[in-house]
Structure formats: C-alpha cells, structure tokens
Design a protein around this motif. Structure first.
Motif, PDB file in Angstrom:
ATOM      1  N   VAL A 364      63.845  40.291  68.767  1.00  0.00           N
ATOM      2  CA  VAL A 364      64.774  40.122  67.649  1.00  0.00           C
ATOM      3  C   VAL A 364      65.921  41.112  67.767  1.00  0.00           C
ATOM      4  N   GLY A 365      65.602  42.354  68.144  1.00  0.00           N
ATOM      5  CA  GLY A 365      66.636  43.375  68.254  1.00  0.00           C
ATOM      6  C   GLY A 365      67.698  43.053  69.284  1.00  0.00           C
ATOM      7  N   ASP A 366      67.318  42.349  70.347  1.00  0.00           N
ATOM      8  CA  ASP A 366      68.266  41.986  71.397  1.00  0.00           C
ATOM      9  C   ASP A 366      69.084  40.749  71.052  1.00  0.00           C
ATOM     10  N   THR A 367      68.822  40.159  69.887  1.00  0.00           N
ATOM     11  CA  THR A 367      69.536  38.955  69.467  1.00  0.00           C
ATOM     12  C   THR A 367      70.726  39.329  68.587  1.00  0.00           C
ATOM     13  N   LYS A 368      71.866  38.780  68.870  1.00  0.00           N
ATOM     14  CA  LYS A 368      73.083  39.109  68.135  1.00  0.00           C
ATOM     15  C   LYS A 368      72.980  38.659  66.687  1.00  0.00           C
ATOM     16  N   PRO A 369      73.312  39.542  65.738  1.00  0.00           N
ATOM     17  CA  PRO A 369      73.302  39.137  64.330  1.00  0.00           C
ATOM     18  C   PRO A 369      74.175  37.912  64.091  1.00  0.00           C
ATOM     19  N   GLY A 370      73.685  37.022  63.243  1.00  0.00           N
ATOM     20  CA  GLY A 370      74.365  35.769  62.962  1.00  0.00           C
ATOM     21  C   GLY A 370      73.862  34.616  63.797  1.00  0.00           C
ATOM     22  N   THR A 371      73.076  34.923  64.825  1.00  0.00           N
ATOM     23  CA  THR A 371      72.526  33.873  65.686  1.00  0.00           C
ATOM     24  C   THR A 371      71.432  33.109  64.956  1.00  0.00           C
ATOM     25  N   LYS A 372      71.394  31.800  65.149  1.00  0.00           N
ATOM     26  CA  LYS A 372      70.313  30.981  64.592  1.00  0.00           C
ATOM     27  C   LYS A 372      69.197  30.895  65.626  1.00  0.00           C
ATOM     28  N   ALA A 373      67.992  31.202  65.203  1.00  0.00           N
ATOM     29  CA  ALA A 373      66.840  31.227  66.094  1.00  0.00           C
ATOM     30  C   ALA A 373      65.694  30.441  65.482  1.00  0.00           C
ATOM     31  N   THR A 374      64.648  30.255  66.267  1.00  0.00           N
ATOM     32  CA  THR A 374      63.456  29.528  65.803  1.00  0.00           C
ATOM     33  C   THR A 374      62.234  30.416  65.963  1.00  0.00           C
ATOM     34  N   ILE A 375      61.470  30.520  64.892  1.00  0.00           N
ATOM     35  CA  ILE A 375      60.225  31.281  64.903  1.00  0.00           C
ATOM     36  C   ILE A 375      59.067  30.295  64.849  1.00  0.00           C
ATOM     37  N   THR A 376      58.132  30.433  65.760  1.00  0.00           N
ATOM     38  CA  THR A 376      56.920  29.613  65.747  1.00  0.00           C
ATOM     39  C   THR A 376      55.797  30.442  65.155  1.00  0.00           C
ATOM     40  N   ILE A 377      55.218  29.942  64.057  1.00  0.00           N
ATOM     41  CA  ILE A 377      54.174  30.697  63.367  1.00  0.00           C
ATOM     42  C   ILE A 377      52.863  29.917  63.376  1.00  0.00           C
ATOM     43  N   TRP A 378      51.774  30.656  63.151  1.00  0.00           N
ATOM     44  CA  TRP A 378      50.441  30.064  62.962  1.00  0.00           C
ATOM     45  C   TRP A 378      50.049  30.289  61.517  1.00  0.00           C
ATOM     46  N   ARG A 379      49.784  29.173  60.792  1.00  0.00           N
ATOM     47  CA  ARG A 379      49.411  29.264  59.385  1.00  0.00           C
ATOM     48  C   ARG A 379      48.374  28.191  59.077  1.00  0.00           C
ATOM     49  N   LYS A 380      47.235  28.639  58.624  1.00  0.00           N
ATOM     50  CA  LYS A 380      46.160  27.720  58.209  1.00  0.00           C
ATOM     51  C   LYS A 380      45.791  26.735  59.306  1.00  0.00           C
ATOM     52  N   GLY A 381      45.654  27.252  60.516  1.00  0.00           N
ATOM     53  CA  GLY A 381      45.168  26.429  61.615  1.00  0.00           C
ATOM     54  C   GLY A 381      46.195  25.563  62.287  1.00  0.00           C
ATOM     55  N   GLN A 382      47.469  25.708  61.919  1.00  0.00           N
ATOM     56  CA  GLN A 382      48.515  24.883  62.508  1.00  0.00           C
ATOM     57  C   GLN A 382      49.723  25.738  62.878  1.00  0.00           C
ATOM     58  N   THR A 383      50.487  25.272  63.875  1.00  0.00           N
ATOM     59  CA  THR A 383      51.738  25.934  64.234  1.00  0.00           C
ATOM     60  C   THR A 383      52.897  25.251  63.512  1.00  0.00           C
ATOM     61  N   ARG A 384      53.878  26.051  63.156  1.00  0.00           N
ATOM     62  CA  ARG A 384      55.080  25.534  62.508  1.00  0.00           C
ATOM     63  C   ARG A 384      56.296  26.230  63.103  1.00  0.00           C
ATOM     64  N   LEU A 386      60.012  27.499  62.294  1.00  0.00           N
ATOM     65  CA  LEU A 386      60.871  27.824  61.158  1.00  0.00           C
ATOM     66  C   LEU A 386      62.222  28.313  61.671  1.00  0.00           C
ATOM     67  N   PRO A 387      63.317  27.709  61.212  1.00  0.00           N
ATOM     68  CA  PRO A 387      64.648  28.191  61.611  1.00  0.00           C
ATOM     69  C   PRO A 387      65.011  29.447  60.826  1.00  0.00           C
ATOM     70  N   VAL A 388      65.595  30.440  61.513  1.00  0.00           N
ATOM     71  CA  VAL A 388      65.957  31.699  60.859  1.00  0.00           C
ATOM     72  C   VAL A 388      67.305  32.157  61.392  1.00  0.00           C
ATOM     73  N   THR A 389      68.091  32.752  60.522  1.00  0.00           N
ATOM     74  CA  THR A 389      69.374  33.330  60.917  1.00  0.00           C
ATOM     75  C   THR A 389      69.224  34.836  61.006  1.00  0.00           C
ATOM     76  N   ILE A 390      69.510  35.385  62.173  1.00  0.00           N
ATOM     77  CA  ILE A 390      69.286  36.801  62.422  1.00  0.00           C
ATOM     78  C   ILE A 390      70.312  37.641  61.657  1.00  0.00           C
ATOM     79  N   ALA A 391      69.831  38.675  60.988  1.00  0.00           N
ATOM     80  CA  ALA A 391      70.699  39.602  60.279  1.00  0.00           C
ATOM     81  C   ALA A 391      70.875  40.868  61.108  1.00  0.00           C
ATOM     82  N   GLU A 392      71.798  41.723  60.691  1.00  0.00           N
ATOM     83  CA  GLU A 392      72.021  42.976  61.409  1.00  0.00           C
ATOM     84  C   GLU A 392      71.097  44.058  60.879  1.00  0.00           C
ATOM     85  N   MET A 393      70.526  44.822  61.795  1.00  0.00           N
ATOM     86  CA  MET A 393      69.610  45.887  61.400  1.00  0.00           C
ATOM     87  C   MET A 393      70.379  47.011  60.733  1.00  0.00           C
TER      88      MET A 393
END
Length: 509
Positions: A364-384, A386-393
């Motif tokens: 995440v730190g190496d990703t330029k703020p404002g970039t749209k990225a995708t996070i793959t999560i595990w929740r309740k036995g399934q993968t999902r 989720l689109p996320v817009t990176i903010a500046e640290m």
C-alpha cells in the motif's frame, strides 16, 4: 615355501588395507577455495565515505557525552549505530570562560571550535557513521539515524577530502537519508537487485566501525525478508557490523550494492553474529523521491492489522495461514469506505498475494495516493474483491473510543466456551461504532485459558455474527468440542480472531 607363503600373506594383507583407500580418495571432493575480495574492495571501496555530524551543544549539557541525553541510551540499544564514542567535554588546558564557554569537541583534529555567538554554545561531534556515493555528482546515501539531530554533516572521502554536506531528505520510516556534497567526477557504486539475493551467498560490508575508516568485513546472507518490526523486510547476515558501520553498503560478489547496513542484534552493545541491512531496492525508491521532492509520499488505507496464525486459519477454513488480519478500521478512511470490516483477512492487494501481515503496508505504501486498487478479503468462508481508493499517509493517529465501566456480572459462565455474556447498551454501541455484539461478564475454563477477559466484546462466533446474548447462546449451543472455533473479539480499539476449543459439556450450575 614358508617364506613364500608369508610374503604372499603379507602382500595380501597390504592390498586388503590399501584397496579400500583407493575409492575413498577418488571420491573425495577437491577442497573449495575461499573467495578473494581484493578486486571487489578495489572497485567499491573508493565510493564508500565516512560521515560525522556535529550539533550545537549548550554549556549546561556538556557533562554528558556529546549529543546524548537521558533517552539516548535506550536508542543505542535499539540501533547500536551512529552513537559517538565518549569524548572529553573540554580540551585539556583550556580554561573556562565567562558564561560557561570553552574549547569544544574533545575529538582531536576533528573537534569544532566554539561558536562566536554570545550564548556560549559549542559545536561538538554528535555521531559517526558511513555512507556511499550514489552518483558522480555528489549524492550520498546513508541511514537516517546517522544524521539525527545533526546541525552540520561532514562527508570524508577515501582520498581524505572532507566536504560539508547538504541534507536532501530523510525518511525515518525506512531509516534512509540522502545528502549532497559539492563535488564532481566522484566514484559511484553500482546498484544491484536485492530481490536476487540468495541465502548463503558471500557478501561484504565496508564502513567506519568505531571511526576506523575503510574497514572491510565479510560473511554470508543468513536470511531474507527478516521482519524486525520495522517497515522493511531486512536482509540478515553474519557480517561483522559495529557502531559506525551504519549507512555503509552491503555488497555482493559482483561488486553491487544490495543493501544498507542498518542494525544489529546484540545483548552487549557489540556485534554478536547477526546484522541487518535495508534492501537496496526499497532504499532506492525512497532515495528517488527524496532527490525529487525532499520527502516520501506513501499510500494508506487506514487499517490496523495483525498476523494470521495457523489456528485462526484452520478455524476459519483458510487453506493456509496467510494474509493480514484486520483488527480495526479507521472511521471515514479508505478501507471503511470500501467496506472492509474488523475480522476480515486481506489476502491480496491489486492481485498480489499478501503472504504475511508485513507485506501489506509495503504494498500500500508503494502505491501513489489517489490510485484505485482492489483488495481481496476473506470473510465468512468466502473471498470478496473490494475497490478502494488509496489515500496519502499522514502522521500516525491514535484511535479513541468512549470507554465505560463494565456492568457487574449477570450470570455464571455455563456454556461450552466458559463465557458469560450480556447485551451492550445502545448508547455504548453507538459510541464504539458497532452494529452489534455482546460483552463478556465472566470468563472461565477454555475462555480464560485463551486470554479472554471481562469487558471484551464478541462480534462473531465462527462465521455467525452475534448482536445480542440470545444469538450468542444459540451460536455456541452446538459447537463441536473436537474442532477449534474462532471468536471475533474486540478489546479497546483492536479486533482479532481468538481460536478456542469448546469443552465437552457445559458446566453445571
């Protein structure tokens, strides 16, 4: 006849003894010769520099070693680099002057003279370290902690020329700094690829341990990706590194810089066989930003994370222990807007696997703020996904929650987990920004053994959310005592899964 027989017997005996030696000798591998580092040192050595720093010291603090205060000793044991050798606060034979002034430095020919200001402050040596020349026009890389609190930075080349350096930029998170000296046609290092480093390969360190310039030590790479709790995965070696080696290069057998010597592990303050280097790939990314803008910009998604243990992975049905467990989500941050929840396990970031929790901050730190990225999560036995817009640290934030006294226990722990729980008042749920959950009033048996305690909040049993005490009792009434169950527990501002094995039968009242 007798003599002939004896001679034949002796000959046969000699053959019997000698014959087994033949195949052993034939199979013996030729002795491997040790590597020769002389050409490597001739090539890289001229690009390695000595760095010393000075600081303005008030006369009121000159009883301490230069540049040190009460908090520096703990920092010394944490870093073991950049700490000066104790020096006399006043040169012999220099009488004190009015206002507490005097000849400062105490460091021989490198000690600095008193400043001409009226306050009586002196410029004294405050640190010593190493560095290496990145480019022929005078850019030099070192550790951030080598130049901490420095008022003046001096760079000395192998030909004994000394320059006053200008600070280009510092990144404390990676412990990387870049300075610039006014010189041209300088010998520069060749930057290698730290991703190609192999455990067991020979490496060399060049630096100024204890101020002894151009000191060469050698060893092997002991491990890669060593997590020491900092932002980067370090290269671990057994190369002798001591105070003053900080900021110097770690070099492979091709004469390429693959890391910056930064830390050691020690119980004595001296080298004990384990040292750590910052991978040069990460350091160069930082250096490029420092040279361009003077600072490092990083992305963030505003979550707190932890490791995924094998017990947690097994209880949640994950094929293996991997990913980053989300323990808390900052309100209004990118992750919350994307739908990330405490208890989610982040498995991928932009399609790249997150093997351990320490991988995610780097990605995440190496990703330029404002970039749209995708996070793959595990929740309740399934993968999902989720689109996320990176903010500046920004500066680190401390999450706050309205804490209230836990009500007295309402019942004994009678279920298979050894827990007594109660509903959470609506105003407390609102203050904690929770949609549901139950709070623990008492913990015994299995619950006590795994560390659950009064006041903890349970949000989920396995894959089942619980919003009140009745739902919790229903979710725990048919648990299999032969299998681990994962409870999603919140304590303070942190949320994590706690694996627990139910007892065979509920305790009797």
């Amino acid at each position: 006849m007798m003599n002939f027989s004896v001679r034949n017997f002796l000959a046969a005996a000699v053959m019997a003894v000698c014959l087994p030696l033949v195949p052993h000798t034939a199979l013996a591998a030729p002795a491997a010769s040790l590597p020769d580092f002389t050409d490597l040192v001739d090539k890289v050595g001229p690009a390695v520099v000595n760095i010393r720093t000075t600081a303005r010291v008030s006369s009121s603090t000159r009883g301490l070693p230069p540049g040190m205060d009460d908090g520096d000793m703990s920092e010394f044991f944490r870093r073991f680099f950049g700490i000066p050798m104790p020096q006399s606060p006043q040169s012999p034979g220099s009488p004190p002057r009015g206002g507490g002034g005097g000849s400062g430095g105490g460091g021989g020919s490198q000690g600095q003279q008193d400043a001409p200001d009226s306050g009586g402050d002196t410029e004294q040596n405050s640190g010593v370290g190493s560095g290496f020349i990145l480019s022929a026009d005078g850019y030099v890389m070192t550790n951030a902690h080598v130049i901490d609190d420095a008022d003046t930075i001096y760079v000395t080349l192998t030909d004994k020329r000394e320059f006053k350096a200008k600070l280009v930029g510092v990144d404390d998170r990676t412990d990387v700094a870049v300075v610039k000296i006014n010189a041209a046609n300088l010998p520069a290092v060749t930057v290698g690829d730290s991703n190609k480093v192999r455990v067991g390969e020979w490496v060399v360190a060049i630096g100024s341990p204890f101020g002894l310039e151009n000191t060469v030590t050698a060893g092997i790479v002991s491990a890669k990706g060593r997590d020491t709790g900092d932002y980067l995965p370090f290269i671990q070696t057994d190369v002798a590194v001591n105070p003053g080696n900080s900021g110097g290069p770690l070099i492979n057998m091709q004469g390429e810089v693959i890391g910056i010597n930064s830390q050691i592990y020690s119980r004595t303050g001296g080298f004990m066989g384990i040292s750590f280097a910052i991978p040069i790939d990460e350091a160069m990314r930082v250096a490029d930003q420092l040279k361009t803008t003077g600072k490092v910009t990083r992305g963030r998604i505003a979550v707190a994370i932890g490791e995924v243990t094998k017990d947690v992975a097994d209880s949640l049905g994950l094929p293996k222990a991997q990913g980053a467990l989300v323990s808390s989500v900052e309100p209004g941050g990118p992750a919350e807007k994307a739908g990330v929840q405490p208890g989610d396990i982040i498995l991928k970031f932009n399609g790249h696997p997150v093997d351990t929790a320490t991988d995610l901050p780097r990605m995440v730190g190496d990703t330029k703020p404002g970039t749209k990225a995708t996070i793959t999560i595990w929740r309740k036995g399934q993968t999902r996904d989720l689109p996320v817009t990176i903010a500046e640290m920004q500066a680190d934030k401390t999450a706050k929650a309205d804490t209230k006294k836990t009500p007295p226990p309402k019942q004994r722990a009678t279920n298979a987990l050894g827990l007594a729980v109660s509903d959470i008042p609506a105003d407390q749920l609102k203050a904690l920004k929770l949609r549901g959950g139950v709070q623990i009033d008492a913990a015994e048996g299995p619950a006590a053994r795994v560390g659950l305690q009064k006041g903890d909040i349970i949000l989920r049993v396995g894959d089942t959310d619980v919003t009140n005490a009745k739902e919790f009792e229903d979710a725990t009434s048919h648990l299999d005592p032969s299998k681990m169950t994962a409870l999603l527990v919140r304590r303070g501002d942190n949320t994590q899964f706690v694996p627990i094995r139910p007892r065979s039968a509920p305790a009797q009242k």
